[in-house]
Write a protein that holds these residues in place. Structure first.
Motif, mmCIF file in Angstrom:
data_model
loop_
_atom_site.group_PDB
_atom_site.id
_atom_site.type_symbol
_atom_site.label_atom_id
_atom_site.label_comp_id
_atom_site.label_asym_id
_atom_site.label_seq_id
_atom_site.Cartn_x
_atom_site.Cartn_y
_atom_site.Cartn_z
ATOM 1 N N PHE A 85 0.910 -1.150 0.020
ATOM 2 C CA PHE A 85 -0.131 -0.067 0.060
ATOM 3 C C PHE A 85 0.874 1.364 -0.056
ATOM 4 O O PHE A 85 0.418 2.248 -0.505
ATOM 5 C CB PHE A 85 -0.964 -0.111 1.041
ATOM 6 N N GLY A 86 2.274 1.178 0.670
ATOM 7 C CA GLY A 86 2.708 2.311 0.458
ATOM 8 C C GLY A 86 3.388 2.740 -0.640
ATOM 9 O O GLY A 86 3.468 3.706 -1.302
ATOM 10 N N VAL A 87 3.622 1.751 -1.623
ATOM 11 C CA VAL A 87 3.802 1.984 -3.080
ATOM 12 C C VAL A 87 2.647 2.462 -3.765
ATOM 13 O O VAL A 87 2.616 3.724 -4.719
ATOM 14 C CB VAL A 87 4.574 0.767 -3.708
ATOM 15 N N LEU A 88 1.426 1.838 -3.627
ATOM 16 C CA LEU A 88 0.263 2.103 -4.608
ATOM 17 C C LEU A 88 -0.145 3.466 -4.178
ATOM 18 O O LEU A 88 -0.585 4.478 -4.996
ATOM 19 C CB LEU A 88 -0.786 1.104 -4.113
ATOM 20 N N LEU A 89 -0.044 4.128 -2.790
ATOM 21 C CA LEU A 89 -0.455 5.255 -2.413
ATOM 22 C C LEU A 89 0.275 6.140 -2.167
ATOM 23 O O LEU A 89 -0.200 7.210 -1.433
ATOM 24 C CB LEU A 89 -1.533 4.830 -1.018
ATOM 25 N N SER A 90 1.320 6.202 -2.817
ATOM 26 C CA SER A 90 2.815 6.992 -2.148
ATOM 27 C C SER A 90 2.102 8.401 -2.394
ATOM 28 O O SER A 90 2.292 9.243 -1.561
ATOM 29 C CB SER A 90 3.890 6.770 -3.028
ATOM 30 N N ASP A 91 1.611 8.715 -3.674
ATOM 31 C CA ASP A 91 1.344 10.350 -3.942
ATOM 32 C C ASP A 91 0.376 10.998 -3.057
ATOM 33 O O ASP A 91 0.499 11.985 -2.423
ATOM 34 C CB ASP A 91 0.917 10.500 -5.301
ATOM 35 N N LYS A 92 -0.727 9.960 -2.741
ATOM 36 C CA LYS A 92 -1.920 10.647 -1.835
ATOM 37 C C LYS A 92 -1.392 10.704 -0.499
ATOM 38 O O LYS A 92 -1.660 11.404 0.263
ATOM 39 C CB LYS A 92 -3.098 9.562 -1.835
ATOM 40 N N ILE A 93 -0.489 9.762 0.237
ATOM 41 C CA ILE A 93 0.000 9.903 1.443
ATOM 42 C C ILE A 93 0.733 11.310 1.673
ATOM 43 O O ILE A 93 0.862 12.115 2.475
ATOM 44 C CB ILE A 93 0.887 8.826 1.625
ATOM 45 N N ASP A 94 1.698 11.640 0.508
ATOM 46 C CA ASP A 94 2.550 12.764 0.711
ATOM 47 C C ASP A 94 1.365 14.118 0.327
ATOM 48 O O ASP A 94 1.979 15.005 1.370
ATOM 49 C CB ASP A 94 3.287 12.715 -0.643
ATOM 50 N N ALA A 95 0.436 13.845 -0.293
ATOM 51 C CA ALA A 95 -0.404 14.885 -0.100
ATOM 52 C C ALA A 95 -0.992 15.260 1.270
ATOM 53 O O ALA A 95 -1.110 16.350 1.732
ATOM 54 C CB ALA A 95 -1.489 14.917 -1.438
ATOM 55 N N MET A 96 -1.471 14.064 1.874
ATOM 56 C CA MET A 96 -2.239 14.316 3.233
ATOM 57 C C MET A 96 -1.116 14.796 4.357
ATOM 58 O O MET A 96 -1.439 15.301 5.378
ATOM 59 C CB MET A 96 -2.700 12.800 3.692
ATOM 60 N N LEU A 97 0.270 14.717 3.972
ATOM 61 C CA LEU A 97 1.298 15.067 4.943
ATOM 62 C C LEU A 97 1.334 16.359 5.073
ATOM 63 O O LEU A 97 1.804 17.097 6.088
ATOM 64 C CB LEU A 97 2.642 14.528 4.571
ATOM 65 N N GLU A 98 0.669 17.236 4.294
ATOM 66 C CA GLU A 98 0.513 18.584 4.322
ATOM 67 C C GLU A 98 -0.799 19.218 4.985
ATOM 68 O O GLU A 98 -1.101 20.235 4.983
ATOM 69 C CB GLU A 98 0.890 19.494 3.012
#
Length: 264
Positions: A85-98
């Motif tokens: 899931f870390g690979v599949l959702l990487s971009d969404k995770i980065d967006a949520m980090l802000e």
């Protein structure tokens, strides 16, 4: 980012990495207050210094990591869901980090769960780590994936996951610590790779800040782990639940009232 800001974030990381309050969420809020949350290096820093905190687990539980091959297999099995899931959702995770709002909501929801988790799972049958089988490890790994949402708490999600599988509070907490080792090694490696792929480089001063942050996080985490295990055995999760709810509601109230959680 300067050394003082690095010190503050590293102390936050060391204190919160193993508590069910979300270390990433607290660092997002901390970096937002200091006005540095959107800096690419700060995003890298908040991931990489978790490695320093995680290494404290290896030091404190040194013998466990050299006990049996079966121990490593269980950690790999539990790590697989986060890797996928870390690979599949990487971009969404980065967006949520802000997003401080995401952190605030996650803190409140997770806090409510922690208020009741001791009552929900109060009949453990697994009181030693060797009693955990591969299927149980895999299920805990899926729970850990919830922590990809900032504010959820990796340790909190995996501890609750462990307790839902009949692990005692102590065993669930310790397995969560162990699982953090491969998880954070992988997260750090991926974040560094993405950082360079995006065309960024790390200066000599930034390397020094990273090293400094990891050392501080390591020392603080050493002190925090033992205190947490002792408190958890005696008192359970309620205080962490109320803490999350209060902090989450304050964050949400500030954001809804127009505050940007930034001093610049």
């Amino acid at each position: 980012m300067n050394f003082l800001q690095a010190l503050i974030l590293a102390i936050i990381e060391g204190l919160t990495e193993f508590l069910p309050v979300s270390s990433t969420g607290h660092m997002i809020i901390g970096s937002s207050v200091m006005g540095i949350a959107s800096d690419p290096f700060v995003k890298l820093f908040t991931i990489c210094i978790q490695l320093g905190a995680i290494l404290s687990v290896v030091v404190l539980y040194f013998k466990r990591f050299f006990k049996s091959i079966n121990f490593y297999i269980k950690l790999i099995v539990a790590f697989i869901p986060a890797a996928i899931f870390g690979v599949l959702l990487s971009d969404k995770i980065d967006a949520m980090l802000e997003s401080p709002l995401t952190v605030g909501i996650s803190l409140v929801v997770g806090g409510v769960i922690l208020l009741f988790v001791d009552k929900w799972f109060n009949n453990p049958t697994i009181n030693e780590e060797p009693e955990i089988n591969y299927l149980t490890a895999l299920k805990i790994g899926f729970f850990q994936c919830l922590a990809m949402i900032p504010g959820v708490s990796r340790s909190g999600a995996s501890i609750v996951g462990g307790m839902s599988q009949k692990l005692s509070r102590k065993v669930a907490a310790e397995f969560s610590f162990f699982l953090a080792v491969p998880t954070m090694f992988a997260a750090t490696g991926k974040k560094l790779l993405d950082f360079y792929k995006d065309g960024h480089t790390i200066s000599t001063e930034q390397m020094q800040i990273l090293a400094f942050g990891n050392i501080v996080a390591f020392i603080v985490a050493l002190l925090a782990i033992k205190s947490f295990i002792g408190y958890l055995n005696k008192n359970g999760f309620k205080i962490f639940g109320w803490y999350r709810i209060i902090v989450g509601l304050v964050i949400i109230a500030l954001l809804l009232s127009g505050h940007e959680l930034s001093i610049i």
